[in-house]
Design an enzyme around this catalytic site. Structure first.
Site, mmCIF file in Angstrom:
data_model
loop_
_atom_site.group_PDB
_atom_site.id
_atom_site.type_symbol
_atom_site.label_atom_id
_atom_site.label_comp_id
_atom_site.label_asym_id
_atom_site.label_seq_id
_atom_site.Cartn_x
_atom_site.Cartn_y
_atom_site.Cartn_z
ATOM 1 N N LYS A 145 0.841 -1.195 0.000
ATOM 2 C CA LYS A 145 0.000 0.000 0.000
ATOM 3 C C LYS A 145 0.879 1.248 0.000
ATOM 4 C CE LYS A 145 -4.007 -1.730 2.606
ATOM 5 N NZ LYS A 145 -5.043 -1.554 1.581
ATOM 6 N N ARG B 79 -10.337 -11.336 1.217
ATOM 7 C CA ARG B 79 -11.207 -12.332 0.575
ATOM 8 C C ARG B 79 -10.541 -13.701 0.560
ATOM 9 N NH1 ARG B 79 -11.547 -8.817 -4.822
ATOM 10 N NH2 ARG B 79 -11.242 -7.212 -3.243
HETATM 11 N N1 BES Z 1 -8.301 -3.729 3.952
HETATM 12 C C1 BES Z 1 -8.430 -3.280 2.637
HETATM 13 C C2 BES Z 1 -9.731 -2.524 2.354
HETATM 14 C C3 BES Z 1 -9.923 -1.212 3.052
HETATM 15 C C4 BES Z 1 -9.613 -0.043 2.389
HETATM 16 C C5 BES Z 1 -10.458 -1.151 4.305
HETATM 17 C C6 BES Z 1 -9.835 1.171 3.013
HETATM 18 C C7 BES Z 1 -10.673 0.057 4.922
HETATM 19 C C8 BES Z 1 -10.359 1.233 4.274
HETATM 20 C C9 BES Z 1 -8.384 -4.458 1.661
HETATM 21 O O1 BES Z 1 -7.631 -5.538 2.068
HETATM 22 C C10 BES Z 1 -7.792 -3.935 0.397
HETATM 23 O O2 BES Z 1 -6.668 -3.539 0.432
HETATM 24 N N2 BES Z 1 -8.580 -3.921 -0.670
HETATM 25 C C11 BES Z 1 -8.150 -3.417 -1.903
HETATM 26 C C12 BES Z 1 -8.652 -4.355 -2.964
HETATM 27 C C13 BES Z 1 -8.036 -4.128 -4.306
HETATM 28 C C14 BES Z 1 -6.576 -4.500 -4.302
HETATM 29 C C15 BES Z 1 -8.798 -4.950 -5.310
HETATM 30 C C16 BES Z 1 -8.754 -2.025 -2.082
HETATM 31 O O3 BES Z 1 -9.883 -1.800 -1.655
HETATM 32 O O4 BES Z 1 -8.102 -1.164 -2.629
HETATM 33 ZN ZN ZN Z 2 -5.547 -5.354 1.554
#
Ligand code: BES
Ligand code: ZN
Ligand code: ZN
Length: 474
Positions: free
Chosen positions: A249, A323
């Site tokens: 991230k 997921r």
């Molecule tokens: N934990 C995150 C989702 C999230 C984002 C929770 C912001 C709370 C606030 C999840 O694991 C994630 O990183 N999802 C990605 C998915 C993408 C790579 C398809 C996202 O939402 O960007």
């Molecule tokens: Zn994630």
């Protein structure tokens, strides 16, 4: 702070301060109207005014739905805590049992502060609020207060867990918290260590946690009352930290990712309150507690993982890890327990926040009636939800060139494609019993809203408990 209700007149109660309500801005009806008008207090909903020389504290109430009552109560308690009074008394007369419950929940939620990491803790003097009840339904009000105290305490418990840092709350620690709940409320608790994951065919959860120095845990916590009306499985995403893994991230998005365990923390909170209130529902909590990190041991984009039900998954982004964890935990949960309902709670997608905003939980599933019942549970709980509709075209997008499915899709509808990914792991007989709650928006806040200050909110706890209480009435 303690909250109590007594079957006595208000004048029979002793306190430093009296709390009075101005309903519907009807300022003229009250004893201090001239004074209040002179200082410009209009009695707007959720506003308050102290008259120190009279030892009276006025609160404006106009909107009697749970959400607005909780907010008014939370505002009031925050204002009260700034003064030096220790005891407060109030009449319960503006309320019926239902609205009294909401108001009391708001008082406890508004009183919440997370000071664990502060070296100096500000003392609060406000210690007790006592309500006077004069009428014939005292036991209804007592029950309302008992419910409110349990639900608000469970919400605050969940907030505490979410707010705890990743170095203090790692997967093994989450397992310990579940065990502690088990001994406190006489629950069953089984813990599976990552060493057993591969024997169980759970390569997806195993690989997400492999690069972490913390051992992943699969927690099964169950509350089994005698003669339950229903059996419910609750599955929680417990990413004690989500760095994104090798699909790292950006720095700004990584910040706050201690909250990626909020689904698991909500499951723990719901079970705590249900056990405390002795709800006649058998509840099984299944939690995948894992840390998503980088390192030589990290799983990679391009890997193919086999989940417990045999589905092969092409990893295209290691940040879509929730997921993967839930895939195996959902399979495991369905193998262990045949429930009437199966709900999962996850801070799953940023896309859900784009779709619904920061304040609402995304509700997904195949059963329209069940989804609608959660929209109804909004009202008594004070939480907000929005239903997102699945469709077959989006499901197509999960197809992979190299495996059965892939863990990320194209740009649009990301909350739904994540939900549809999970659907691959829901057995045919459970399709209509399943709801997926994406709490990515409301689980954590960096600015105060509603009854919440900074940090974890306990999203999912009040909502599910209100729904369960409705189920018990049926
Ligand atoms: N934990 C995150 C989702 C999230 C984002 C929770 C912001 C709370 C606030 C999840 O694991 C994630 O990183 N999802 C990605 C998915 C993408 C790579 C398809 C996202 O939402 O960007
Ligand atoms: Zn994630
Ligand atoms: Zn995540």
């Amino acid at each position: 702070m303690t909250l109590t209700i007594e079957n006595r007149t208000l004048s029979a109660l002793q306190a430093d301060l009296e709390l009075l309500f101005i309903q519907n801005k009807d300022i003229h009806g009250c004893e201090d109207s001239a004074l209040l008008q002179a200082i410009g207090f209009e009695g707007n909903h959720g506003t308050s005014q102290l008259l120190p020389e009279k030892r009276r504290f006025y609160i404006g109430l106009e909107k009697f739905d749970a959400n607005n009552l909780q907010i008014a109560a939370a505002n009031a308690v925050k204002a009260l805590k700034k003064f030096k009074y220790t005891s407060v008394k109030a009449s319960s007369s503006p309320f019926d049992a239902q609205s009294f419950k909401a108001f009391c929940e708001g008082l406890i939620l508004g009183d919440y502060e997370f000071t664990h990491y502060k070296s100096k803790k500000e003392p609060t003097r406000l210690a007790a609020i006592t309500f006077a009840y004069e009428g014939t339904q005292f036991s209804d009000f007592e029950t309302a207060l008992t419910d409110a105290l349990a639900i608000a305490a469970a919400t605050n418990f969940t907030r505490d867990l979410v707010n705890t840092t990743p170095d203090d709350l790692y997967p093994l620690q989450m397992a310990k918290i579940a065990k502690d709940l088990a001994s406190e409320y006489k629950l069953d608790c089984d813990i599976m260590d990552e060493a057993q994951f591969l024997d169980e065919g759970m390569e997806a959860i195993y690989m997400v946690g492999r690069a972490s120095r913390h051992n992943s845990q699969l927690i099964h916590l169950s509350y089994k009352p005698k003669n339950p009306k229903k059996v419910i499985s609750l599955v929680g995403k417990g990413l004690t930290y989500d760095s994104g893994g090798l699909s790292l991230k950006p720095a700004d998005s990584m910040l706050t990712m201690k909250m990626d365990k909020a689904g698991a923390c909500a499951v723990l909170g719901i079970i705590k309150a249900a056990a405390q209130l002795q709800l006649p529902i058998e509840i099984h909590g299944f939690i995948g507690a894992v840390e998503n990190m980088i390192g030589g041991d990290a799983y990679k984009p391009d890997d193919v993982l086999t989940a417990k039900n045999g589905t092969t998954i092409e990893v295209r982004n290691t940040d879509a890890e929730g997921r993967l964890v839930l895939a195996d935990v959902l399979c495991y949960a369905q193998e262990k327990v045949k429930p009437d309902y199966i709900f999962d709670y996850a801070t799953l997608t940023g896309a859900c926040v784009v779709a619904l905003g920061l304040y609402s939980t995304g509700v997904m599933g195949h059963n329209e009636e069940l989804k609608a019942s959660f929209a109804l549970a909004n009202r008594p709980s004070g939480e907000l939800t929005g239903a997102l509709p699945f469709n077959d075209h989006l499901k197509e997008e999960l197809k992979s060139e190299v495996a059965d499915i892939k863990n990320v899709t194209g740009r649009w509808g990301g909350a739904l494609t994540a939900g549809l990914f999970l659907d691959h792991f829901i057995e045919e007989e459970n399709k209509e019993k399943w709801i997926h709650f994406d709490i990515a928006g409301p689980a954590y806040t960096e600015k105060p809203w509603g009854v919440h200050g900074y940090g974890g909110t306990g999203a999912g706890v009040r909502l599910t408990l209100a729904w369960m209480q409705e189920l018990c009435k049926a």
